[in-house]
Design an enzyme around this catalytic site. Structure first.
Site, mmCIF file in Angstrom:
data_model
loop_
_atom_site.group_PDB
_atom_site.id
_atom_site.type_symbol
_atom_site.label_atom_id
_atom_site.label_comp_id
_atom_site.label_asym_id
_atom_site.label_seq_id
_atom_site.Cartn_x
_atom_site.Cartn_y
_atom_site.Cartn_z
ATOM 1 N NE ARG A 29 -73.314 75.119 -45.237
ATOM 2 C CZ ARG A 29 -73.748 74.347 -46.227
ATOM 3 N NH1 ARG A 29 -73.257 74.489 -47.429
ATOM 4 N NH2 ARG A 29 -74.666 73.428 -45.992
ATOM 5 C CD GLU A 59 -78.794 74.028 -38.818
ATOM 6 O OE1 GLU A 59 -79.832 73.491 -39.254
ATOM 7 O OE2 GLU A 59 -77.702 73.940 -39.398
ATOM 8 C CE1 TYR A 114 -79.989 68.957 -38.419
ATOM 9 C CE2 TYR A 114 -81.349 70.856 -37.876
ATOM 10 C CZ TYR A 114 -80.381 70.261 -38.660
ATOM 11 O OH TYR A 114 -79.788 70.980 -39.656
ATOM 12 C CG ASP A 153 -81.678 67.713 -41.766
ATOM 13 O OD1 ASP A 153 -81.171 66.685 -42.260
ATOM 14 O OD2 ASP A 153 -81.670 68.826 -42.349
ATOM 15 C CB CYS A 166 -76.419 53.957 -52.552
ATOM 16 S SG CYS A 166 -78.142 54.318 -52.150
#
Ligand code: ADE
Length: 361
Positions: free
Chosen positions: A25, A37, A120, A138, A209
């Site tokens: 990052r 990745e 992805y 993902d 949710c």
């Protein structure tokens, strides 16, 4: 279904406060994002960190990846498994050198067309490194979205993944595409976790949710159970002379294609059968010792292994690794034990036995 747009602000606020500090990052260049990745596809974050640092340290650019000798590449990947991932990365790197001057292009379709890069990974590179509005869905994101929407469709189906990708695509906030995708991934990794209780009390989306509202978090996501693994019995040989040990190159196609292995045979052999095999290789056995059984689990196959250490007389020079052309031919060759671990990448499937190279028989 929740109105997904409502998740954007709380997710980004949560990410700003909770994102882990991870090596990839920092300075998220296309190459660093790509390497991380691919490594993260089958391996946990904590396990990836040292591999990532070493890989980037030794091959700091796409050009260096393109030019790395295969053995060095496999050595850098040793322990991560699924070696085709790194082979495909090298193929892609060669295309990037030939067609794009050694740089990843800021072009989603071009990225997606590279070997080993699916929607992805292409989305992750496009959004995290280039800030493009592309989804990166993902397994973490599929789990978060299935629960959020209380959606019981099978997340292993391409059509379901594509639907979720489209939904994410529509809500990616301008200027924060990479952070938004990573906030969904991070929420799945840290809060909306698999295998056991999700930490709904800590979730910024708790009130939105659908699964949580009805207490059905643990029923989701839905996946069709994978096919049962095939079990293969094998007999693995630690074949050693005074200071050399035997290896063999695997066939170019199939399981662990093209990697180096300890000689091994199908089935569970007894001492006599092992000694007969050793003699067929033109070697003279001095003694044999049974080693503990071991197991290795691949995605579709399990190896149940018996092992033997066999001490042999010093082999003929044409069986040495240095003999011209020797390594490329079929069959067993001998390597200095000291040189073995530095130079040859031996898949983890054999790790129960490679340590016996260091012992005296
Ligand atoms: N898993 C897959 N991609 C990731 C990323 N970019 N950050 C953290 N975990 C991940």
């Amino acid at each position: 279904m929740v109105y997904l747009q409502e998740t954007v602000t709380p997710l980004l606020a949560w990410y700003d406060g909770h994102a882990r500090v991870l090596p990839w990052r920092e300075h998220p260049s296309p190459y660093r994002v790509w390497v991380s990745e691919i490594m993260l596809q089958q391996t946990r974050v904590e396990a990836v960190k040292p591999y990532f640092e070493r890989f980037i340290g030794e091959l700091p650019s796409i050009r260096e990846l393109a030019e790395a000798p295969e053995d060095r590449l496999l050595k850098l990947w040793e322990g991560l498994g699924y070696y085709n991932r790194v082979r495909n990365m090298q193929k892609a790197a060669r295309i990037l050198v030939e067609e794009y001057g050694g740089e990843m292009p800021a072009d989603y379709d071009a990225i997606l067309s590279l070997p080993g890069i699916g929607s992805y990974t292409a989305g992750a590179i496009a959004s995290i490194a280039f800030g493009m509005s592309r989804p990166a869905v993902d397994g973490n994101v599929l789990r978060v979205l299935s629960r959020l929407e209380k959606n019981y469709e099978d997340i292993l189906k391409q059509s379901v993944r594509r639907k979720f990708e489209q939904e994410v695509q529509e809500i990616i906030p301008k200027g924060r595409a990479g952070d938004f995708n990573q906030s969904l991934i991070e929420l799945g990794a840290l809060v909306c976790v698999p295998n056991g209780a999700p930490r709904c009390g800590e979730c910024p989306l708790e009130k939105l949710c659908g699964a949580h509202a009805e207490g059905v978090e643990l029923e989701l996501p839905k996946k069709t159970p994978p096919a049962k693994r095939k079990i293969e019995d094998r007999t693995v040989l630690v074949l050693v002379s005074d200071n050399k040990a035997a290896l063999r190159k695997r066939p170019a196609k199939g399981l662990l294609a093209g990697l180096y292995e300890l000689p091994n045979l199908e089935g569970r052999l007894d001492r006599e059968e092992v000694l007969a095999f050793v003699k067929e290789q033109g070697l003279s056995p001095i003694r044999i010792q049974e080693l503990p059984a071991a197991k290795h689990i691949f995605s579709h196959i399990e190896w149940h292994m018996a092992g033997y250490a066999v001490k042999v007389e010093e082999p003929e020079p044409e069986q040495f690794a240095e003999h011209p052309g020797r390594r490329e031919k079929d069959g067993i060759f001998f390597v200095e034990k000291r040189q073995m671990e530095e130079t040859f990448s031996i898949p983890a499937a054999f790790s129960a036995y490679t340590r016996y190279f260091r012992e005296r028989f």
